[in-house]
Motif scaffolding. Structure first.
Motif, PDB file in Angstrom:
ATOM      1  N   GLU A   1       9.737   7.305  -5.839  1.00  0.00           N
ATOM      2  CA  GLU A   1       8.647   8.196  -5.432  1.00  0.00           C
ATOM      3  C   GLU A   1       8.973   8.866  -4.088  1.00  0.00           C
TER       4      GLU A   1
ATOM      5  N   ARG B   1       0.706   4.121  -1.197  1.00  0.00           N
ATOM      6  CA  ARG B   1       0.083   5.431  -0.953  1.00  0.00           C
ATOM      7  C   ARG B   1       0.173   5.789   0.527  1.00  0.00           C
ATOM      8  N   LYS B   2      -0.074   4.774   1.328  1.00  0.00           N
ATOM      9  CA  LYS B   2      -0.035   4.991   2.777  1.00  0.00           C
ATOM     10  C   LYS B   2       1.389   5.365   3.217  1.00  0.00           C
TER      11      LYS B   2
ATOM     12  N   ASP C   1       0.856  -1.193   0.000  1.00  0.00           N
ATOM     13  CA  ASP C   1       0.000   0.000   0.000  1.00  0.00           C
ATOM     14  C   ASP C   1       0.896   1.249   0.000  1.00  0.00           C
TER      15      ASP C   1
ATOM     16  N   MET D   1       3.601   6.842   1.406  1.00  0.00           N
ATOM     17  CA  MET D   1       3.879   8.215   0.951  1.00  0.00           C
ATOM     18  C   MET D   1       3.187   9.228   1.880  1.00  0.00           C
ATOM     19  N   ASP D   2       1.977   8.897   2.348  1.00  0.00           N
ATOM     20  CA  ASP D   2       1.284   9.796   3.296  1.00  0.00           C
ATOM     21  C   ASP D   2       2.106   9.962   4.574  1.00  0.00           C
TER      22      ASP D   2
END
Ligand code: FMN
Length: 317
Positions: free
Chosen positions: A164, A126-127, A124, A129-130
């Motif tokens: 990223e 995205r998590k 995951d 990166m958050d």
């Protein structure tokens, strides 16, 4: 020895060298970090600390952040599953003024994964990166991440995640060159460390199968990584750091025993009576370096006092 050098992170923070004690839950506590520093580790990582437990005030977790007298600097590794708990834990992390904060995105332990942390973050991203953004927005302390290759052989995604994260301003990436599915089995594939180094602008720290000083030198020279995270290779053998630097001659039983007893002293200061339990795994590892010590290892598992430990260990000499 041009492979041994300080690491300069983007932003200018200098890590005093490139031989690190890796974050290792149950091992890289204050006493062991102190012992590794004595034997030449340039920087030691704490065990992973739960961001949730920190902001909830768990005293055991807070104790994991205590720094030892011979640690002018250290790195704190955190694990968390959402930006909210990470955000709330930041004041507790930054008050210790670590040289860097590292996010654990590689732990394969089911309990940690179920909580949405560790290597779950590679499933995951995205998590992850958050979490990175949250930390970058609220502190200037350098931030690094520690990845595995991916969840399994069919989902190798470390490079994409690292690139990223680099865009978001992290300052180095550690790579344990196994997948989550491999846990600690099989051979770490160092080609991926080399590949990561060739495709990132920020420093890369390699991890996986660093059991001897020769392994470490091989990883540094073959992959051109900037630093190494030594884990199991330091258990019972904190001398590995001096061996790499060439500052220790042949190791003898007296050095091992003196170091084990110093480790016990530090553990008693740190844990009180609990030290006798905590130290067993370390003693078992120290004795692997001493021939014909199986019988002694068994006896040590039942020792209850410092005198008993001392007596048993000195019997070797
Ligand atoms: C007992 C143990 C505990 C570990 N705990 C952590 C941890 O808290 N955080 C982390 O990022 N990696 C942890 N690791 C992984 C190590 O940091 C390292 O990446 C891995 O052991 C590969 O290196 P090695 O093959 O040289 O041991 C742990 C490994 C072991 C064996």
């Amino acid at each position: 020895m041009d492979y041994l050098k300080p690491v300069i992170l983007p932003g200018g923070t200098i890590l005093p060298g490139n031989l690190f004690l890796a974050p290792t839950a149950g091992y890289s506590d204050g006493p062991f970090r102190s012992i590794c520093r004595t034997w030449g580790a340039d920087l030691c990582y704490t065990e992973m600390v739960s961001t949730e437990a920190l902001w909830r005030g768990n005293s055991k977790t807070h104790n994991l952040l205590k720094r030892e007298d011979n640690e002018p600097e250290y790195a704190i590794q955190l694990f968390g599953s959402d930006y909210d708990s990470v955000y709330k834990s930041l004041p507790y992390l930054t008050q210790h003024n670590p040289l860097l904060l590292d996010i654990n995105a590689g732990c394969p332990v089911p309990k940690i994964i179920k909580s949405g942390a560790g290597s779950w973050l590679m499933k995951d991203p995205r998590k992850l990166m958050d979490i990175i953004k949250t930390i970058k927005d609220h502190t200037d302390i350098p931030l690094t991440i520690k990845l595995r290759l991916g969840w399994d052989a069919n989902s190798i995604n470390y490079l994409k995640i690292a690139q990223e994260a680099q865009e978001l301003g992290i300052q180095a990436v550690g790579l344990h060159a196994r997948t989550k599915e491999m846990a600690y089995r099989g051979k770490a594939d160092w080609n991926h460390i080399k590949h990561l180094k060739e495709n990132l602008d920020i420093p890369v720290f390699g991890s996986g199968d660093l059991f001897t000083s020769e392994d470490v030198i091989r990883m540094l020279t073959q992959t051109k990584c900037d630093g190494v995270l030594i884990a199991r290779g330091a258990f019972g053998n904190p001398f590995i750091f001096s061996q790499i630097k060439g500052t220790i001659d042949k190791l003898n039983a007296k050095t091992i025993i003196d170091t084990a007893l110093k480790h016990l002293d530090l553990s008693i200061q740190y844990y009180g009576d609990q030290a006798f339990k905590e130290i067993r795994k370390h003693f078992s590892a120290y004795l692997k370096g001493i021939p014909n010590s199986n019988d002694l290892r068994r006896k040590l598992m039942t020792a209850q006092t410092k005198d008993q430990y001392k007596h048993l260990l000195n019997s070797i000499l």
